[in-house]
Design an enzyme around this catalytic site. Structure first.
Site, PDB file in Angstrom:
ATOM      1  N   HIS A  13       0.619  -1.389  -0.308  1.00 29.05           N
ATOM      2  CA  HIS A  13       0.043  -0.090   0.195  1.00 29.05           C
ATOM      3  C   HIS A  13       0.823   1.093   0.266  1.00 29.05           C
ATOM      4  O   HIS A  13       0.109   2.406   0.526  1.00 29.05           O
ATOM      5  CB  HIS A  13      -0.912   0.315   1.205  1.00 29.05           C
ATOM      6  CG  HIS A  13      -1.765  -1.072   1.576  1.00 29.05           C
ATOM      7  ND1 HIS A  13      -2.615  -1.238   0.993  1.00 29.05           N
ATOM      8  CD2 HIS A  13      -1.790  -2.187   1.900  1.00 29.05           C
ATOM      9  CE1 HIS A  13      -3.288  -2.511   1.308  1.00 29.05           C
ATOM     10  NE2 HIS A  13      -2.561  -2.844   1.939  1.00 29.05           N
TER      11      HIS A  13
ATOM     12  N   SER B  98      15.250  21.888 -15.772  1.00 31.10           N
ATOM     13  CA  SER B  98      14.080  23.302 -15.533  1.00 31.10           C
ATOM     14  C   SER B  98      13.982  24.260 -16.329  1.00 31.10           C
ATOM     15  O   SER B  98      15.233  24.085 -15.452  1.00 31.10           O
ATOM     16  CB  SER B  98      13.288  22.864 -14.658  1.00 31.10           C
ATOM     17  OG  SER B  98      11.917  24.175 -14.461  1.00 31.10           O
TER      18      SER B  98
ATOM     19  N   LYS C 251      16.196  21.447 -10.020  1.00 34.29           N
ATOM     20  CA  LYS C 251      15.079  20.660 -10.884  1.00 34.29           C
ATOM     21  C   LYS C 251      15.867  19.715 -11.461  1.00 34.29           C
ATOM     22  O   LYS C 251      16.466  20.326 -12.226  1.00 34.29           O
ATOM     23  CB  LYS C 251      13.990  20.737 -11.574  1.00 34.29           C
ATOM     24  CG  LYS C 251      13.099  21.489 -10.734  1.00 34.29           C
ATOM     25  CD  LYS C 251      11.920  20.412 -10.041  1.00 34.29           C
ATOM     26  CE  LYS C 251      10.384  20.125 -11.261  1.00 34.29           C
ATOM     27  NZ  LYS C 251       9.912  19.926 -10.401  1.00 34.29           N
TER      28      LYS C 251
ATOM     29  N   GLU D 249       9.472   9.041 -16.519  1.00 30.14           N
ATOM     30  CA  GLU D 249       8.106   9.333 -16.947  1.00 30.14           C
ATOM     31  C   GLU D 249       7.640   8.569 -18.476  1.00 30.14           C
ATOM     32  O   GLU D 249       6.415   8.391 -18.203  1.00 30.14           O
ATOM     33  CB  GLU D 249       7.865  11.058 -16.995  1.00 30.14           C
ATOM     34  CG  GLU D 249       8.324  11.360 -15.092  1.00 30.14           C
ATOM     35  CD  GLU D 249       8.966  12.765 -15.575  1.00 30.14           C
ATOM     36  OE1 GLU D 249       7.149  13.490 -15.283  1.00 30.14           O
ATOM     37  OE2 GLU D 249       9.686  13.321 -15.931  1.00 30.14           O
TER      38      GLU D 249
END
Ligand code: ARG
Length: 460
Positions: free
Chosen positions: A159, A280, A286, A293
């Site tokens: 979980h 970024s 970043k 992804e």
């Protein structure tokens, strides 16, 4: 209106409307089958000559001509024509320009129906091989990760809540198992698809005395397909490839998702290499896990291809229908996506650095050794597991109220909950002790992990 088609124009007075030509043509994408088409034609021509259906001289001219066509295509000088519809007719038309009359004998005892079934099957078979070697390369990177981190503790989750400590090596080996099954799915699919449709002709076979075993052998198939209707109508091979691809993509997506979570500032379990991340344009701090992804997303188009092709095939009467021309683009795209995702994941796993300290800190947090405490109560105090579970729950509550971990409780605090507890208990409350104790077959203990790594090394 253009002239009637020279390949099948015998009964046509006029050529197709421009829109008809646009919807009908597949050359825009099936040129990817050029090498397979030419290999199939060469095998077919050699067989026709061996069976005395065409002369050796014609077969030789065809062979030479096809090699020229192949080199033109590979060299980028070939002029593909939409009017010629597909790769089969483009190749044959150019062959006719090159060698004249003998080219017209190549299509004896053959149809575009068995021809396209052959070409596509050969192409998908190659992709199975590419998937098998791509997966093997990834497995080998995961084994290296597992070896380096065989006793590096980290939290195991259910979980996405801390459950029990595991090792980095064990976690890596879980993906090795998944990918191992993926690899065997491609091997199984490859073995099943390895039968030749060539010689089924349009759908019913042919009256020419062809030798289907000969072409099957030349094209490295195990045997010819046994039913000519099935041979031209079947696209199971592509569907199985897509099925295996979808499951592999799902596994890659899960691993990619873990990398996204683990590389976040909130987790800091791993550092992705600069080679597989981006920055970024506005936020200087970043480092984004873009490759992970994108791998995570690839399942969308791969599974989409599987659903798409199943939808095209369902309800089609035997045998060939032009619907089946819509079988290719999605498979091409799915295969490209899978190979790229595998390569990107292999690159990432090669460079990925697990952060041992953060993993260990997290492994001990969240009362992750509560099960070890309960097991200790069962072993040392001979309590039934259910009762030990209850006592441990109370101890967790005490620690939680105090804002500390289980191992930070004093012996007195513990004995208030159960007087039988001794200082020995602290020996099982560290994540290192927890993982070391899980020596059951397939468990997370470093000894088990090393055993599994050795098994996989031998297997690869
Ligand atoms: N371009 C066609 C395809 O991809 C080749 C087969 C055409 N066969 C036919 N009977 N029209 O399916």
């Amino acid at each position: 209106m253009t002239d009637s088609n020279k390949m099948w124009g015998g009964r046509f007075a006029a050529g197709p409307d421009a829109i008809m030509e646009a919807i009908n043509a597949s050359i825009g994408f099936d040129q990817r089958l050029a090498a397979q088409d030419i290999e199939g034609s060469r095998a077919h021509a050699a067989m026709l000559a061996a069976c005395n259906i065409i002369t050796d001289k014609d077969a030789e001219a065809i062979r030479e001509g096809l090699l020229t066509v192949l080199s033109e295509i590979e060299g980028g000088t070939f002029q593909f024509s939409t009017a010629l519809e597909d790769i089969h007719m483009n190749v044959e038309a150019r062959l006719t320009e090159l060698i004249g009359a003998p080219a017209g004998r190549l299509h004896t005892a053959r149809s575009r129906n068995d021809q396209v079934a052959l070409d596509f099957r050969l192409w998908v078979r190659d992709q199975c091989d590419a998937a098998i070697s791509g997966i093997s390369a990834l497995i080998s990177k995961l084994l290296t990760q597992a070896e380096k981190g065989a006793d590096m503790v980290m939290p195991g989750f259910t979980h996405l809540q801390s459950a029990q400590p595991v090792t980095w090596g064990h976690h890596m080996m879980a993906y090795v198992e998944m990918l191992g099954r993926d690899r065997s799915r491609f091997q199984d699919a490859r073995a099943r698809m390895n039968e030749s449709p060539l010689g089924a002709a349009a759908l019913a076979g042919t009256s020419f005395p062809i030798d289907r075993d000969m072409t099957a052998k030349a094209l490295r198939f195990d045997r010819p397909m046994a039913n000519s209707l099935d041979a031209v109508a079947d696209r199971d091979f592509a569907l199985e490839f897509l099925g295996a691809s979808t499951i592999t993509a799902m596994h890659l997506s899960r691993l990619a998702e873990e990398l996204v979570i683990w590389s976040s500032a909130q987790f800091r379990f791993v550092a992705l290499s600069d080679k597989f991340s981006t920055g970024s344009s506005i936020m200087p701090q970043k480092k984004n896990p873009d490759a992970a992804e994108l791998i995570r997303a690839k399942i969308g188009r791969i599974m989409g291809a599987q659903v798409g092709l199943l939808t095209v095939m369902k309800g089609l009467p035997l045998t060939y229908s032009k619907d089946m021309q819509e079988d290719k683009e999605q498979v091409f795209d799915a295969a490209d996506s899978l190979m790229l995702a595998l390569a990107a994941m292999t690159g990432m796993m090669g460079d990925l650095k697990p952060n041992a300290e953060n993993l260990a800190n997290a492994a001990g947090a969240g009362f992750a050794t509560a099960t070890d405490l309960a097991d200790w109560l069962v072993r040392k105090l001979d309590l039934p597991f259910r009762e030990a579970h209850h006592i441990t729950g109370s101890l967790v509550k005490v620690a939680e109220d105090k804002g500390v971990d289980l191992s930070d409780l004093t012996l007195e605090e513990m004995r208030k909950v159960h007087e039988g507890i001794t200082k020995d208990v602290f020996g099982v409350l560290t994540p290192q002790a927890s993982v070391a104790s899980r020596t059951s077959y397939g468990g997370t203990s470093p000894t088990q992990v090393h055993t599994q790594i050795a098994r996989w090394r031998a297997k690869l």
